[in-house]
Design a protein around this motif. Sequence first.
Motif, PDB file in Angstrom:
ATOM      1  N   SER A 128       0.819  -1.209   0.000  1.00  0.00           N
ATOM      2  CA  SER A 128       0.000   0.000   0.000  1.00  0.00           C
ATOM      3  C   SER A 128       0.853   1.259   0.000  1.00  0.00           C
ATOM      4  O   SER A 128       0.558   2.215  -0.732  1.00  0.00           O
ATOM      5  N   GLN A 129       1.901   1.268   0.800  1.00  0.00           N
ATOM      6  CA  GLN A 129       2.778   2.437   0.821  1.00  0.00           C
ATOM      7  C   GLN A 129       3.404   2.685  -0.543  1.00  0.00           C
ATOM      8  O   GLN A 129       3.476   3.825  -1.025  1.00  0.00           O
ATOM      9  N   MET A 130       3.903   1.612  -1.169  1.00  0.00           N
ATOM     10  CA  MET A 130       4.582   1.776  -2.461  1.00  0.00           C
ATOM     11  C   MET A 130       3.640   2.323  -3.523  1.00  0.00           C
ATOM     12  O   MET A 130       4.015   3.202  -4.311  1.00  0.00           O
ATOM     13  N   LEU A 136       2.437  10.070  -5.594  1.00  0.00           N
ATOM     14  CA  LEU A 136       2.768  11.363  -4.998  1.00  0.00           C
ATOM     15  C   LEU A 136       4.102  11.931  -5.469  1.00  0.00           C
ATOM     16  O   LEU A 136       4.358  13.128  -5.307  1.00  0.00           O
ATOM     17  N   GLY A 137       4.960  11.087  -6.018  1.00  0.00           N
ATOM     18  CA  GLY A 137       6.276  11.546  -6.477  1.00  0.00           C
ATOM     19  C   GLY A 137       6.874  10.538  -7.429  1.00  0.00           C
ATOM     20  O   GLY A 137       6.362   9.424  -7.591  1.00  0.00           O
ATOM     21  N   ASN A 138       7.952  10.916  -8.079  1.00  0.00           N
ATOM     22  CA  ASN A 138       8.610  10.024  -9.028  1.00  0.00           C
ATOM     23  C   ASN A 138       9.269   8.839  -8.337  1.00  0.00           C
ATOM     24  O   ASN A 138       9.209   7.721  -8.832  1.00  0.00           O
ATOM     25  N   GLU A 220      11.372  11.592  -3.514  1.00  0.00           N
ATOM     26  CA  GLU A 220      10.395  12.678  -3.420  1.00  0.00           C
ATOM     27  C   GLU A 220       9.276  12.352  -2.429  1.00  0.00           C
ATOM     28  O   GLU A 220       8.440  13.203  -2.129  1.00  0.00           O
ATOM     29  N   VAL A 221       9.284  11.118  -1.933  1.00  0.00           N
ATOM     30  CA  VAL A 221       8.343  10.655  -0.905  1.00  0.00           C
ATOM     31  C   VAL A 221       9.128   9.760   0.044  1.00  0.00           C
ATOM     32  O   VAL A 221      10.016   9.016  -0.384  1.00  0.00           O
ATOM     33  N   ILE A 222       8.806   9.819   1.330  1.00  0.00           N
ATOM     34  CA  ILE A 222       9.442   8.964   2.336  1.00  0.00           C
ATOM     35  C   ILE A 222       8.417   7.964   2.855  1.00  0.00           C
ATOM     36  O   ILE A 222       7.276   8.318   3.175  1.00  0.00           O
ATOM     37  N   LEU A 250       4.839   8.795   4.526  1.00  0.00           N
ATOM     38  CA  LEU A 250       3.765   7.824   4.660  1.00  0.00           C
ATOM     39  C   LEU A 250       4.103   6.744   5.676  1.00  0.00           C
ATOM     40  O   LEU A 250       5.271   6.534   5.987  1.00  0.00           O
ATOM     41  N   GLU A 251       3.079   6.071   6.188  1.00  0.00           N
ATOM     42  CA  GLU A 251       3.280   4.864   6.981  1.00  0.00           C
ATOM     43  C   GLU A 251       2.224   3.833   6.581  1.00  0.00           C
ATOM     44  O   GLU A 251       1.174   4.185   6.034  1.00  0.00           O
TER      45      GLU A 251
END
Length: 289
Positions: A128-130, A136-138, A220-222, A250-251
């Motif tokens: 889900s996170q991936m 949300l980002g590249n 670009e996203v953590i 995200l978590e």
Amino acid sequence: MPKEDKKFRFLLILPFHLSKADPYVGRQFDQSLPKEKRLMNYDNIKHLLEDVEWDLHPGPLAPYGDWPVENREEFCLVAAGRLPIVREACESGKYNAIVLLGGGEPGFFEAREIARQYKIPVTSNAFSQMHIASMLGNKFSVIDLAESHNMYYYNLVVQHHFTHRCASIRNINYPLPRPGYEGEPFLLEEREKAMRGEPSNAIDVAVQEAVAAIEEDGAEVITFGCSGTFWLQPFVQKRLNEIGWEVPVLEGYSCSIVLAKAMVSLGVDASGLLFPSDRPKKWRRKKVF
């Protein structure tokens, strides 16, 4: 909202539980507590569960010993233990989605195969996170806690076809507790410090690695790996905002719940071509890559 009016009926399943007598038990393993107390980081996700009728299953008793799961052998063992729970939940007719908790998502593909027979979607934390991060980002990076878990998670990135979107996996080196390594820094203790408003080295290191992922790796996203790190999310997000990095953090619990809602709302579950039944009506002569 009355029970019967709730659109979402979810079973959340923990990856494993330990005996009360075991030395590494956290509060989440005490089955006498209300589900809200047993669900890790509940305060951070309770707003997402307000419109959900949900139950929390403790998962299988860890068959390998009295410590948290971390390596491949342990993941394999708890994965097998989680599958009968998934089947029973599907057969009960009580739920319209299943959320597998735990960053390493043991048994996820097998659970989807089982649940597809009942047209019930299954979500999990890494998956889900991936997927949400890629919207949300590249590229996204993963903040994780131990070398062995990093390499297990590396396989999840490959398995979910995100090698071209994952910038890096960065290790804060706070392994989960296990026999023979008493006295090591314990991530749960760092969480308790943070909740008391005290300085936490784990937060400092996580922020340091998040910044490095942005500046050096192109993230670009953590995101986070092991669910034991998910409590870091609001702290890392706040610190990045203060520094000036406009980057989503995200978590897995939040992403899995939101994705399960989306699948229920769309009326979809896994493809029957990805998870064929034992004797499908239609079959393909050739599978291509």
